[in-house]
Each structure stands twice: as structure tokens, then as C-alpha cells.
Design an enzyme around this catalytic site. Structure first.
Site, PDB file in Angstrom:
ATOM      1  CG  ASP A  70      19.592   2.820  -6.629  1.00 52.39           C
ATOM      2  OD1 ASP A  70      18.503   2.479  -7.139  1.00 52.39           O
ATOM      3  OD2 ASP A  70      20.090   3.954  -6.782  1.00 52.39           O
ATOM      4  CB  VAL A  71      15.667  -1.619  -7.350  1.00 51.14           C
ATOM      5  CG1 VAL A  71      15.524  -2.387  -6.054  1.00 51.14           C
ATOM      6  CG2 VAL A  71      14.783  -0.363  -7.362  1.00 51.14           C
ATOM      7  CE1 TYR A 164       3.005   4.708  -8.051  1.00 49.77           C
ATOM      8  CE2 TYR A 164       0.711   4.649  -8.766  1.00 49.77           C
ATOM      9  CZ  TYR A 164       1.726   4.215  -7.928  1.00 49.77           C
ATOM     10  OH  TYR A 164       1.449   3.266  -6.977  1.00 49.77           O
ATOM     11  CE  LYS A 168       3.892   1.200  -8.859  1.00 47.10           C
ATOM     12  NZ  LYS A 168       4.731   0.207  -8.149  1.00 47.10           N
ATOM     13  CB  THR A 199       1.565   3.854   2.837  1.00 45.82           C
ATOM     14  OG1 THR A 199       1.086   4.352   1.571  1.00 45.82           O
ATOM     15  CG2 THR A 199       1.280   2.361   2.929  1.00 45.82           C
TER      16      THR A 199
END
Length: 259
Positions: A70-71, A164, A168, A199
Site C-alpha cells: 500500500d503506497v 484529483y 496531480k 481505461t
């Protein structure tokens, strides 16, 4: 591309995703040993099996392995890097790809938990991954890191995607800062900023493929979403000696959407 990655070990976080799979296959076909990292063992095993080179012989390397991590957890990220090194003898390239979109909402309606979750995965996850990757690379002659940013952030905004976009944009700046911090250690760091790619994240709720394609055709100058292999090709190039003079760059791959 003439570059080979024989005897090189490549780590890809967010390893069960579509872009991760395309990138893993691209590196493996060029001779690398690739390790996919993520939280779900079953998904990782399936992704690794699918990403292994097919259709032609790979003289060396070509292995796709996986490890659970898990990052957002520094201990697990450190263990991830240690396990990659233990199994494969080193870490030469890292693609910090793990990320989530989060639940779209206007800023005034965004839940605290949703904000923190997106920042934890998309930004803190990249920071922790780089921190532990750099520690190994710095002690072992250098390496290359590519971070996953987005054309939503520094390059463009979308209503309802504040968390988001903020995460980013921060990845872009973090990449540039880390690149300046560690080029003297022989570690070259860059980012990619894809636009809409084929995706799950490119679909709106309830949207069919034909609906998605029609919407994208009117919004992107090139008239289509990116193929994951096109993103993978950019990552491979940034990891290769052919981009040796590229440092702290954020490569936008979005069909002209933010041009």
C-alpha cells in the site's frame, strides 16, 4: 526504440491497472525484469500473467513479478523496495503510477475523507515511493524515476475534480523539485501527464464505450482517447538513455486537449 533494458529491474506501482500492464509488457519485451506493486494479490497475479511478453522470443529478462504493498504506508513502501531488491538484486527504474480519481464533487460539497484519500494515494503515495526508491538508488549508483501526473492539474482543470487536480498538480511540482534535489545523485526524475486513456477512469458513470468515444471526439483535437501502449511508450522513453538530457520534465500526452 533501440534501447534494451536487459539486466534492469523496473518497479511499477498501481500494478493492477491498465496503464501499468501496458508499461510492464513494454519493459519486459525490452528485456527488463518488471515488478508490479499494489494492494490486491489476486489482481496483481492476473496482471503479471497478462503482461508477460507473448508472440516473440525475449532473449533476456522478460519476467513480470509482483509484490503486495500500500503506497500510503511508509513501512509497506520501504518493505516493497527491499523485497524487489532482495528478489532481483537491485532497482533501476521506478514508475510511480498508483492513483485514484476519487468521488467527483464541487469543492463546497467535497467530503473531508474523500479529499484525504485522493491526496494520500496520488500525492503522498508518490512521495513515499520516491523517498524509498531514492534511498536505494542513491546508494547504488543512481536510477530513473517516472511519476504519474495528469493533464488535469497543472495543465487543465475539470469541474468536480478539485482533489484529483490538486494532487496531480502537486505531483508535477514534487517531480520537478525532486529532480533538482537528486540529479547530483545520478537519479533522473520526470513525470508523464496523460489525458483521457482507454481505461476504466475514462468512463463516466453508466457511460457506454460508444458514448465515451463520442464525448471524447468532441473534446480532444485528435478525436480519440489514448491507447495505454502510447502512455507506456512515453514512460519507456523517459526511462531510457535516449532521454538522458531530460530532467524534471512533465510530458503531456493528451491528444492536444490542453494545447
Amino acid at each position: 526504440m533501440s534501447t534494451r533494458f536487459d539486466d534492469k529491474t523496473v518497479l511499477i506501482t498501481g500494478g493492477a491497472g491498465t496503464i501499468a500492464g501496458a508499461t510492464a509488457q513494454a519493459f519486459a519485451e525490452l528485456g527488463a525484469i518488471v515488478v508490479l506493486a499494489g494492494r490486491d494479490a489476486d489482481q496483481l497475479a492476473a496482471a503479471a500473467a497478462q503482461a508477460r511478453p507473448t508472440g516473440r522470443k525475449v532473449d533476456r529478462g522478460g519476467e513480470v513479478d509482483w509484490v503486495v504493498a500500500d503506497v500510503t504506508d511508509s513501512y509497506q513502501v520501504a518493505a516493497m523496495v527491499e523485497e524487489v531488491v532482495r528478489r532481483h538484486g537491485g532497482l533501476d527504474v521506478a514508475f510511480n503510477n498508483a492513483g485514484i480519481l476519487g468521488t467527483p464533487a464541487p469543492v463546497g460539497e467535497l467530503e473531508d475523507a474523500d479529499w484525504h484519500r485522493v491526496l494520500d494515494v496520488n500525492l503522498t503515495g508518490v512521495f513515499l515511493s520516491m523517498k524509498h526508491e531514492i534511498a536505494h538508488m542513491r546508494a547504488n549508483g543512481g536510477g530513473v524515476i517516472v511519476n504519474m501526473a495528469s493533464n488535469i492539474g497543472t495543465h487543465g482543470r475539470r469541474p468536480g475534480l478539485a482533489a484529483y487536480a490538486a494532487s496531480k498538480a502537486a505531483v508535477s511540482v514534487l517531480t520537478q523539485t525532486a529532480a533538482r534535489d537528486h540529479i547530483g545523485d545520478g537519479i533522473r526524475i520526470n513525470a508523464v501527464s496523460p489525458g483521457a486513456t482507454d481505461t476504466r477512469m475514462s468512463f463516466r458513470p453508466g457511460e457506454s464505450r460508444s458514448d465515451r468515444d463520442a464525448r471524447v471526439a468532441s473534446a480532444i483535437p485528435l478525436g480519440r482517447v489514448a491507447d495505454p501502449a502510447e502512455i507506456a511508450a512515453a514512460v519507456v522513453w523517459l526511462a531510457s538513455p535516449e532521454s538522458a538530457f531530460v530532467i524534471g520534465h512533465d510530458l503531456v500526452i493528451d491528444g492536444g486537449a490542453t494545447a
